[in-house]
Design a protein around this motif. Structure first.
Motif, PDB file in Angstrom:
ATOM      1  N   LEU A  77       1.066  -1.071  -0.090  1.00 57.04           N
ATOM      2  CA  LEU A  77      -0.095  -0.465  -0.105  1.00 57.04           C
ATOM      3  C   LEU A  77       0.722   0.980  -0.173  1.00 57.04           C
ATOM      4  N   THR A  78       0.786   2.108  -1.036  1.00 56.26           N
ATOM      5  CA  THR A  78       1.463   3.039  -1.014  1.00 56.26           C
ATOM      6  C   THR A  78       0.775   4.431  -0.794  1.00 56.26           C
ATOM      7  N   PRO A  79       0.914   5.088   0.371  1.00 53.71           N
ATOM      8  CA  PRO A  79       1.221   6.789   0.887  1.00 53.71           C
ATOM      9  C   PRO A  79       0.058   7.558  -0.590  1.00 53.71           C
ATOM     10  N   GLU A  80       0.590   7.022  -1.726  1.00 50.60           N
ATOM     11  CA  GLU A  80      -0.697   8.227  -2.717  1.00 50.60           C
ATOM     12  C   GLU A  80      -1.626   7.399  -3.203  1.00 50.60           C
ATOM     13  N   ALA A  81      -1.624   6.313  -2.934  1.00 49.77           N
ATOM     14  CA  ALA A  81      -2.806   5.636  -3.374  1.00 49.77           C
ATOM     15  C   ALA A  81      -3.945   5.602  -2.122  1.00 49.77           C
ATOM     16  N   VAL A 124      -7.594   9.708   9.947  1.00 50.00           N
ATOM     17  CA  VAL A 124      -6.745   7.835   9.770  1.00 50.00           C
ATOM     18  C   VAL A 124      -5.377   7.959   9.745  1.00 50.00           C
ATOM     19  N   ALA A 125      -5.326   6.803  10.002  1.00 47.91           N
ATOM     20  CA  ALA A 125      -4.022   6.690   9.967  1.00 47.91           C
ATOM     21  C   ALA A 125      -3.595   4.937   9.406  1.00 47.91           C
ATOM     22  N   VAL A 126      -2.947   5.056   8.577  1.00 49.09           N
ATOM     23  CA  VAL A 126      -2.863   3.352   7.463  1.00 49.09           C
ATOM     24  C   VAL A 126      -1.242   2.871   8.308  1.00 49.09           C
ATOM     25  N   VAL A 127      -1.702   1.368   9.406  1.00 48.93           N
ATOM     26  CA  VAL A 127      -0.019   0.998   9.733  1.00 48.93           C
ATOM     27  C   VAL A 127       0.051  -0.111   9.034  1.00 48.93           C
ATOM     28  N   GLN A 128       1.140  -0.959   8.773  1.00 53.99           N
ATOM     29  CA  GLN A 128       1.506  -1.563   7.643  1.00 53.99           C
ATOM     30  C   GLN A 128       2.463  -1.478   7.749  1.00 53.99           C
TER      31      GLN A 128
END
Length: 359
Positions: A38-42, A65-69
């Motif tokens: 998952l890219t920051p841009e997408a 929102v935050a996405v943890v990968q």
């Protein structure tokens, strides 16, 4: 090193189950469904489109929102307003949101710390640690393991969970004694989500540690994790209160700001955190590593006991509302979305797992 590894594994696994995006499971297929990282841009393109639509549909004034990968915070952004009337936008670094039942993770981690130190036995009768007696409705005693897995068998009483004014807050012991629920199932047999059970565990943490619950969480968890812009106290200190998002309810199509949300049973839901600091509690995000360079310790001795097959799908610690809300996860990518919104639950509106301010 083993403590660090176990801490990451336990707390991150819990967050993947509990800090999930409200409504994101209903989204239409998007470029994020494709294979690969998952890219920051997408992610930004995805959330910009979906949150704009969903905030309008749900009447939400502000969100973060935050996405943890894996161990990394891949994306974080604020949307809308923390204060609509003042025109204050949500700032993902500074705006605090009430994270609701996700705050239970801190209570469970505190229990595991004390278990690791040999000060708590997860399978001992909780009356060992209390200064009042849990009713002996069934022959089997309630243990911390039962509290942590929501199998103590308590009925649920949401009416007592929130109060309207600070003056209505009781000391934790008084709250637990006055609002004691009935034991309706034998311990260890039936999953029944329990805010009271979590509050009981928090009181045991305070009793055994010799510190107030909020003080223990602050010194032993928030501080080591570098979560300096988060708090477990009510009310918030003035320097944090300035950054607290207002909670809103929509009445006749108009968002109405409400006062601070007072939690009567603090250990089950008292944490306020910013969008950038909420993912820190995964243990050691590479973008938010504690100043000490380590992680908060949790017990390497944690071994869940066997579950009845019918309950196995719900065995997560601190699962909020079991299956009440759809979710958005990318398990093959070890990723989860953490979403907080400025929706407010009032004492009179508490009815089932609805209207939660952060999922």
């Amino acid at each position: 090193t083993s403590h660090i590894s176990v801490s990451r594994q336990i707390v991150r696994s819990l967050l993947l189950l509990t800090l999930l995006s409200f409504g994101l499971g209903l989204m239409q297929p998007s470029p994020l469904a494709a294979a690969g990282p998952l890219t920051p841009e997408a992610l930004e393109a995805f959330f910009d489109a979906e949150l704009t639509r969903q905030m309008a549909d749900e009447g939400l004034v502000g969100a973060t929102v935050a996405v943890v990968q894996g161990d990394a915070l891949t994306f974080a952004k604020g949307y809308g307003y923390a204060d609509l009337e003042a025109g204050t936008p949500v700032n993902v670094d500074r705006t605090l949101f009430y994270i609701g039942s996700d705050g239970k993770l801190f209570t469970w981690t505190a229990v595991m710390q004390l278990a690791e130190q040999g000060r708590l036995d997860l399978h001992a009768d909780i009356n060992t640690y209390l200064d009042f007696v849990a009713p002996a409705t069934f022959p089997e005693p309630i243990t911390l393991h039962h509290l942590m897995t929501h199998t103590a068998g308590f009925e649920e009483q949401l009416a007592a969970l929130f109060v309207a004014e600070e003056a209505d807050l009781l000391p934790l012991r008084d709250f637990l004694v006055r609002n004691r629920p009935a034991r309706v199932y034998p311990p260890g047999e039936i999953y029944a989500y329990s805010n009271y059970g979590t509050a009981l565990a928090g009181y045991i943490v305070a009793r055994v540690s010799g510190e107030r619950y909020a003080d223990y969480i602050t010194t032993q968890l928030l501080a080591p994790l570098g979560m300096t812009h988060s708090a477990a106290v009510q009310p918030l200190p003035p320097e944090l209160m300035r950054d607290m998002s207002l909670g809103y309810q929509v009445r006749d199509g108009v968002p109405e700001a409400l006062d601070f949300e007072w939690v009567a049973a603090a250990p089950c839901a008292a944490i306020r955190a910013s969008g950038m600091q909420a993912p820190t509690s995964t243990g050691c995000s590479t973008t938010r590593r504690p100043a000490s360079g380590g992680c908060v310790p949790t017990s390497a001795a944690w071994r869940p006991r066997p579950w009845p097959a019918a309950q196995a799908r719900r065995r997560a610690l601190s699962w909020p509302c079991a299956s009440a809300w759809p979710s958005r996860r990318w398990p093959s990518r070890r990723a989860a979305a953490i979403f907080c919104a400025s929706r407010r639950m009032t004492p009179t509106a508490a009815s089932g797992c609805v209207d939660r301010r952060c999922w």
